[in-house]
Design a protein around this motif. Structure first.
Motif, PDB file in Angstrom:
ATOM      1  N   SER A  78      19.736   6.831   6.310  1.00 50.16           N
ATOM      2  CA  SER A  78      18.414   7.229   5.839  1.00 50.16           C
ATOM      3  C   SER A  78      18.147   8.704   6.118  1.00 50.16           C
ATOM      4  N   VAL A  79      18.527   9.153   7.309  1.00 47.08           N
ATOM      5  CA  VAL A  79      18.352  10.565   7.659  1.00 47.08           C
ATOM      6  C   VAL A  79      19.176  11.452   6.730  1.00 47.08           C
ATOM      7  N   MET A  80      20.395  11.053   6.427  1.00 43.18           N
ATOM      8  CA  MET A  80      21.243  11.834   5.527  1.00 43.18           C
ATOM      9  C   MET A  80      20.653  11.883   4.119  1.00 43.18           C
ATOM     10  N   LEU A  81      20.100  10.762   3.654  1.00 41.20           N
ATOM     11  CA  LEU A  81      19.476  10.713   2.331  1.00 41.20           C
ATOM     12  C   LEU A  81      18.291  11.666   2.266  1.00 41.20           C
ATOM     13  N   ALA A 132       1.572   0.569  15.944  1.00 43.08           N
ATOM     14  CA  ALA A 132       2.247   1.821  15.611  1.00 43.08           C
ATOM     15  C   ALA A 132       3.667   1.594  15.106  1.00 43.08           C
ATOM     16  N   LEU A 133       4.440   0.773  15.804  1.00 45.83           N
ATOM     17  CA  LEU A 133       5.824   0.559  15.416  1.00 45.83           C
ATOM     18  C   LEU A 133       5.926  -0.185  14.091  1.00 45.83           C
ATOM     19  N   GLN A 134       5.064  -1.146  13.883  1.00 44.15           N
ATOM     20  CA  GLN A 134       5.082  -1.899  12.626  1.00 44.15           C
ATOM     21  C   GLN A 134       4.737  -0.999  11.439  1.00 44.15           C
ATOM     22  N   THR A 135       3.824  -0.047  11.657  1.00 39.57           N
ATOM     23  CA  THR A 135       3.470   0.906  10.603  1.00 39.57           C
ATOM     24  C   THR A 135       4.650   1.789  10.266  1.00 39.57           C
ATOM     25  N   VAL A 136       5.313   2.301  11.290  1.00 34.94           N
ATOM     26  CA  VAL A 136       6.491   3.158  11.068  1.00 34.94           C
ATOM     27  C   VAL A 136       7.586   2.394  10.339  1.00 34.94           C
ATOM     28  N   ARG A 137       7.799   1.149  10.719  1.00 37.35           N
ATOM     29  CA  ARG A 137       8.841   0.354  10.072  1.00 37.35           C
ATOM     30  C   ARG A 137       8.533   0.118   8.596  1.00 37.35           C
ATOM     31  N   ALA A 138       7.272  -0.185   8.293  1.00 40.28           N
ATOM     32  CA  ALA A 138       6.890  -0.416   6.901  1.00 40.28           C
ATOM     33  C   ALA A 138       7.054   0.859   6.077  1.00 40.28           C
ATOM     34  N   LEU A 139       6.605   1.983   6.617  1.00 38.13           N
ATOM     35  CA  LEU A 139       6.742   3.249   5.897  1.00 38.13           C
ATOM     36  C   LEU A 139       8.211   3.607   5.720  1.00 38.13           C
ATOM     37  N   GLY A 140       9.018   3.374   6.751  1.00 41.00           N
ATOM     38  CA  GLY A 140      10.449   3.660   6.635  1.00 41.00           C
ATOM     39  C   GLY A 140      11.107   2.840   5.544  1.00 41.00           C
ATOM     40  N   ASP A 141      10.779   1.557   5.469  1.00 38.04           N
ATOM     41  CA  ASP A 141      11.359   0.700   4.420  1.00 38.04           C
ATOM     42  C   ASP A 141      11.000   1.202   3.025  1.00 38.04           C
ATOM     43  N   THR A 190       9.964   9.696  10.218  1.00 40.32           N
ATOM     44  CA  THR A 190       9.898   8.238  10.306  1.00 40.32           C
ATOM     45  C   THR A 190      11.254   7.641  10.634  1.00 40.32           C
ATOM     46  N   PHE A 191      12.295   8.114   9.963  1.00 40.58           N
ATOM     47  CA  PHE A 191      13.635   7.576  10.188  1.00 40.58           C
ATOM     48  C   PHE A 191      14.132   7.881  11.604  1.00 40.58           C
ATOM     49  N   LEU A 192      13.810   9.069  12.117  1.00 33.55           N
ATOM     50  CA  LEU A 192      14.244   9.418  13.469  1.00 33.55           C
ATOM     51  C   LEU A 192      13.519   8.572  14.517  1.00 33.55           C
ATOM     52  N   VAL A 193      12.243   8.283  14.285  1.00 34.06           N
ATOM     53  CA  VAL A 193      11.521   7.401  15.205  1.00 34.06           C
ATOM     54  C   VAL A 193      12.114   5.997  15.157  1.00 34.06           C
ATOM     55  N   GLU A 194      12.456   5.527  13.963  1.00 33.78           N
ATOM     56  CA  GLU A 194      13.120   4.225  13.849  1.00 33.78           C
ATOM     57  C   GLU A 194      14.420   4.214  14.650  1.00 33.78           C
ATOM     58  N   PHE A 195      15.181   5.285  14.549  1.00 36.33           N
ATOM     59  CA  PHE A 195      16.457   5.368  15.252  1.00 36.33           C
ATOM     60  C   PHE A 195      16.251   5.355  16.763  1.00 36.33           C
ATOM     61  N   ARG A 196      15.281   6.168  17.247  1.00 33.35           N
ATOM     62  CA  ARG A 196      15.040   6.249  18.686  1.00 33.35           C
ATOM     63  C   ARG A 196      14.491   4.951  19.257  1.00 33.35           C
ATOM     64  N   THR A 197      13.721   4.213  18.476  1.00 35.47           N
ATOM     65  CA  THR A 197      13.165   2.944  18.958  1.00 35.47           C
ATOM     66  C   THR A 197      14.104   1.767  18.707  1.00 35.47           C
ATOM     67  N   GLN A 198      15.242   2.030  18.058  1.00 38.52           N
ATOM     68  CA  GLN A 198      16.240   1.002  17.753  1.00 38.52           C
ATOM     69  C   GLN A 198      15.632  -0.143  16.944  1.00 38.52           C
ATOM     70  N   VAL A 231       0.834  -1.208   0.000  1.00 38.79           N
ATOM     71  CA  VAL A 231       0.000   0.000   0.000  1.00 38.79           C
ATOM     72  C   VAL A 231       0.863   1.250   0.000  1.00 38.79           C
ATOM     73  N   PHE A 232       1.844   1.304   0.885  1.00 33.99           N
ATOM     74  CA  PHE A 232       2.715   2.480   0.938  1.00 33.99           C
ATOM     75  C   PHE A 232       3.472   2.665  -0.376  1.00 33.99           C
ATOM     76  N   ALA A 233       3.967   1.586  -0.952  1.00 32.63           N
ATOM     77  CA  ALA A 233       4.704   1.679  -2.211  1.00 32.63           C
ATOM     78  C   ALA A 233       3.799   2.161  -3.344  1.00 32.63           C
TER      79      ALA A 233
END
Length: 450
Positions: free
Chosen positions: A209-212, A123-132, A191-199, A29-31
């Motif tokens: 990802s943040v640099m990109l 919530a975390l699974q959604t963020v991970r999918a969107l980040g990917d 999204t990338f910063l939340v991924e980073f903070r949640t490890q 869906v996100f893609a």
């Protein structure tokens, strides 16, 4: 010899209800939604519509397969249902009913996808999918810009890529315009910063990802993205400060923040000319101001019900043909989501749209300020970005913007809602079945191992 009791269960249902299928669906869906501009450019609008229709049907089937774990009362926020209902009713007073029906179908289809994701992923699974997905799409955008502007030194017209990366922009990537790319990069950074903070991803992946995203945000050269980034950054600092306070002091802090927001908006309005000059956006703002004034004039013809929902509008259709600037120039949107809603759905539609975003932000903010996990900050901060960019673009009414708005509203509606009083399964304030505190392992894992 079989000894099973009762009829055999329909074979596809366990697959549709599986965590792996839910993750694959969310990624797809996100893609499809974030890559819609590129899909339409390469394969046509019919292909894009077919993909989204198929995903909607699949999503409904997933909800049916999970019907035992989904409370119908919690399925969608009331404001979302009312807004979709009003947009659907507007077909009957539209000058082009078939076109309006098509615009409503797109609006409702994306809302269905958001509702499904909100109920099959936490919530975390959604963020991970969107980040990917955003990592891939931003990487493809950068690769195509380098190919066009440096290796071939030729534009890629069908994707809207001008090949200006050698001159440090502006670049568009596969998102059609520089403002669209800029908005996507802001969402990606959150999204990338939340991924980073949640490890939930490796540190190297998160930093890269943040640099990109940061590099593409700078190369987009979009004045709007600067304002959105500043608003989102200020909201992030405010939310971080509130989260550190004791529960007894949060109420006063929330009121203080609300007053500070009103004062800040007043100061920004008083010094808007200075701000515009600093952003080098004078000509752009002058065009937008003329357009907005003309939209308001036309909207006054039907101030209550509007002219009917068209979504991504046709500049040659009524009422959009009436929105012309000097020299006969026309625009495909009002370059302001709020004014586009006012024009198409009238004052009633605008109130419902503001209620959808405002209540979602308020509920999400309260949840994020009380819960320990930083992942809950993603929804309210994304809503801040969406509501801010709506002042300059109409992204929030279609495509990725509308999907994210409805998804965040669905998440917020699953907690801090009157529905909690009706749900005996609620474990306490702010908890909702299927969301939030289920953890990474409840649906197949959303941590580093996905």
């Amino acid at each position: 010899m079989t000894t099973g009791i009762g009829p055999p269960r329909f074979a596809p249902l366990p697959l549709l209800a599986s965590p792996a299928f839910a993750r694959a669906f969310t990624l797809t869906v996100f893609a499809a939604v974030f890559g819609d501009v590129a899909i339409t450019a390469m394969a046509g609008a019919v292909t894009s519509a077919t993909i989204l229709t198929g995903l909607c049907l699949l999503g409904v089937a997933m909800l049916v397969a999970r019907r035992d774990e989904i409370d119908p009362v919690r399925l969608a926020p009331t404001t979302l249902v009312l807004l979709l209902g009003w947009a659907g009713a507007s077909v009957f007073w539209s000058a082009a009913p078939l076109v309006a029906l098509g615009g409503w179908a797109q609006l409702a289809g994306l809302a269905v996808l958001a509702v499904v994701i909100g109920h099959v992923r936490d919530a975390l699974q959604t963020v991970r999918a969107l980040g990917d997905v955003l990592r891939w799409l931003l990487g493809i955008s950068l690769g195509l810009e380098v190919l066009s502007g440096i290796l071939l030194d030729l534009p890629i017209p069908f994707l809207g890529i001008q090949g200006a990366i050698a001159e440090l922009g502006p670049v568009q990537g596969i998102f059609g315009t520089r403002n669209a790319l800029g908005f996507v990069t802001v969402v990606a950074l959150l999204t990338f910063l939340v991924e980073f903070r949640t490890q939930s991803v490796r540190a190297g992946v998160a930093i890269g990802s943040v640099m990109l995203a940061g590099a593409l945000a700078a190369l987009s050269g979009s004045p709007a993205v600067i304002v959105v980034a500043l608003a989102t950054g200020a909201a992030t600092l405010a939310l971080s400060a509130v989260r550190r306070l004791s529960p007894g002091r949060r109420g006063i802090a929330q009121v203080t923040l609300g007053l500070a927001l009103v004062v800040s908006l007043g100061i920004a309005s008083a010094f808007r000319a200075t701000i515009v000059t600093a952003l080098h956006a004078g000509d752009d703002l002058a065009t937008r101001t003329q357009l907005w004034a003309r939209v308001v004039d036309v909207a006054e013809i039907r101030p209550v019900q509007g002219f009917g929902w068209f979504g991504a509008r046709d500049a040659d259709a009524v009422p959009f043909a009436l929105v012309t600037l000097a020299g006969g120039e026309r625009h495909a949107s009002a370059l302001n989501a709020y004014l586009d809603v006012l024009l198409q759905l009238g004052g009633v539609g605008l109130l419902l749209f503001l209620a959808l975003g405002g209540l979602g932000l308020a509920r999400g903010w309260l949840v994020a300020s009380e819960r320990r996990s930083v992942v809950h900050a993603w929804a309210p901060l994304t809503l801040v970005a969406l509501l801010t960019v709506s002042l300059f673009e109409s992204f929030t009414l279609s495509g990725p913007g509308w999907l994210l708005l409805t998804l965040c509203a669905v998440r917020a509606g699953q907690s801090r809602s009157w529905r909690e009083r009706l749900d005996p399964r609620a474990a306490g304030p702010g908890t909702a079945p299927g969301v939030g505190e289920r953890g990474s392992d409840a649906q197949g894992g959303a941590g580093p191992a996905r």
